[in-house]
Motif scaffolding. Structure first.
Motif: not given
Length: 552
Positions: A77-83
């Motif tokens: 895992v690198d990062s999270k976001e909402r697409k």
């Protein structure tokens, strides 16, 4: 080698499994993204940078086709976001953002055959092509039965996301087979519907300015962590470690390709793989590495490529790249994969490498094949315009790309001569056994490195055989000795009988077809640790030699 790309400063407990259909995992391979439905937002929230997600592929894809389930790889895992845009096949078909909570992976590692996966948008593939790519993805998967047999653990198949009980053990079992590494750019603000014409982020492997070889290989220090990984699973005396490290460092820095030479069992292949792992792990210019074993049947079809029937089955032909071209950057793949050719001298070099002589010199080559109506070209890195991009018929050799090879210096029965034109493009690095006079002193050190537990007599017996064989002119390396120790400690009977069986199994096969094999066997008959009559009879049966005049 410890896979510290999983995170050097986090405990190895944050390892999860994600379950999904195989066509979704193809999208993850291409983009470096995995998604969660709104109902699973809490699972998405649990993930942090550096966590590991193990990829569990289910029996059904989104068209309800049936496939063999299993673990196909893992990602970090690198990062999270909402697409806000559709990405997976189901989303594209429904025109809905069904998986709005996504994680971006810094790298993924796969058990399947990535050479057979196009990298094209999964939603745009024909069903025939999609099914072929799924087959390639799940090839060599880790089955759930294997996990249960090896770990006495039932892998959790229910639910889309969960923790794994013996997480580290499952991950190590997954790594027991070769894995292909794919690295992704940090996507961050580049994600979203404006990131690309197809609505996906630019996640092609990052291409750097070239490896920092001193960092990669630890040159100039006695045993730094960066250099230690070159010798993972191998033992060499300290001065030999420094020599090997410096030789490889100088070759890679100067733009040379590398051939590791030496007798059997010295760790040539393992060293080549460790070098490639170190380069891939420490420099984003590389997207992975691949090992292929040469044969006497190799031709330029195997290395460069040639015409093959189209997958559509209409009877027409299309150009299919060979082992070298598959590793290079082209219009279909942003690849810069290192290549290891094991036992390269088993191939007819001129027949197998042909036009690649010029490629290895960094010059452009035009091949006698066409793709999409244009002749296939191999271009040096300075001829590549990243703004203009590449046509389907163009392949580029990155400046950092290297070919590594191994050559068994005793394999005369199937050895093809290497031309000077080929040899001068390589640095030859010899990987030899320890000096004969050092074997007795070093045997305890080798034993400490191996997964064997001999008693002193067993260790001395095998050490004596090793010293005698190498003194007689047929050197063998530590790997052969490790196998002998494994046999001597695993079977019952008098030590002389067990030692003789180990010699018959691992030393005598090295003597087939070579001049002077009688002299080697004669010296072995002098050892106090072998059964003289038993060894004499075995040598007669295996090698066709008859020594009737006693050990001397």
């Amino acid at each position: 080698m410890s896979d510290r790309s999983l995170s050097d400063d986090r405990p190895p407990g944050d390892i999860y499994k994600a379950t999904g259909p195989p066509d979704h995992w193809l999208t993850t391979l291409n983009t470096g993204i995995w998604g969660f439905r709104p109902a699973h937002e809490d699972s998405w929230e649990r993930l942090e940078a550096g966590d590991v997600v193990v990829f569990h592929s289910t029996t059904e894809d989104t068209d309800e086709n049936r496939w063999k389930p299993g673990i196909v790889g893992y990602g970090v895992v690198d990062s999270k976001e909402r697409k806000e845009y559709p990405l997976w096949r189901t989303e594209r078909a429904a025109e809905e953002n069904q998986y709005p909570f996504v994680v971006h992976l810094s790298e993924t590692r796969w058990r399947g055959d990535l050479d057979e996966i196009s990298g094209d948008e999964v939603a745009d593939l024909t069903l025939e092509r999609l099914h072929g790519e799924i087959e390639a993805l799940i090839e060599n998967r880790l089955t759930l039965d294997e996990i249960e047999t090896e770990l006495d653990y039932t892998f959790p198949v229910m639910g889309s996301f969960s923790a794994i009980g013996p997480a580290v053990e499952v991950l190590e079992l997954l790594r027991s087979a070769p894995l292909t590494i794919v690295r992704y750019r940090s996507v961050g603000a580049e994600t979203g519907p404006d990131a690309g014409a197809d609505g996906t982020a630019d996640t092609s492997p990052e291409r750097g300015d070239g490896p920092d070889v001193e960092t990669v290989l630890g040159r100039g220090e006695l045993d730094p962590p960066a250099g230690a990984e070159l010798f993972d699973g191998l033992f060499f005396p300290q001065d030999e470690r420094e020599r090997l490290r410096d030789a490889v460092t100088a070759a890679v820095r100067s733009g040379k390709h590398v051939i590791f030479t030496g007798p059997p069992g010295t760790g040539k292949t393992e060293l080549a793989e460790n070098v490639c792992r170190a380069l891939v792990h420490r420099n984003a210019a590389y997207t992975g590495y691949r090992l292929s074993t040469a044969t006497a049947d190799w031709s330029t079809f195997d290395t460069v490529g040639g015409y093959m029937p189209r997958q559509e089955g209409d009877g027409s032909l299309e150009f299919t790249p060979g082992q070298v071209l598959k590793r290079l950057l082209n219009a279909d793949h942003a690849r810069n994969e290192l290549l290891i050719v094991d036992e390269i001298n088993r191939a007819d070099i001129d027949k197998a490498f042909g036009q690649l002589f010029t490629v290895l010199s960094g010059q452009a080559v035009q091949l006698p094949f066409e793709r999409d109506g244009s002749e296939v070209e191999i271009l040096p890195s300075d001829a590549y315009d990243p703004v203009a991009g590449l046509e389907p018929h163009e392949y580029v050799v990155p400046e950092t790309w290297r070919l590594f090879a191994t050559m068994n210096s005793y394999d005369k029965t199937s050895l093809y001569e290497m031309s000077y034109a080929f040899m001068r493009r390589f640095t030859f690095v010899r990987v030899g056994p320890p000096p004969v006079g050092e074997i007795e002193r070093l045997m305890p050190r080798y034993v400490d490195e191996w997964d064997v537990d001999p008693d002193p007599d067993e260790r001395d017996a095998v050490g004596d055989v090793w010293r005698t064989t190498n003194t007689a002119g047929r050197e063998i390396g530590p790997a052969v000795v490790r196998d002998m120790l494994g046999m001597v400690t695993a079977i019952d009977g008098p030590l002389s009988a067990r030692t003789t069986q180990a010699v018959a199994s691992y030393v005598l096969p090295q003597l087939e077809g070579i001049p002077g094999r009688e002299d080697v066997v004669r010296e072995l008959l002098r050892s106090e640790f072998v059964d003289t009559e038993g060894l004499r009879e075995t040598a007669r049966e295996m090698l066709g030699i008859s020594l009737t005049d006693g050990p001397g």
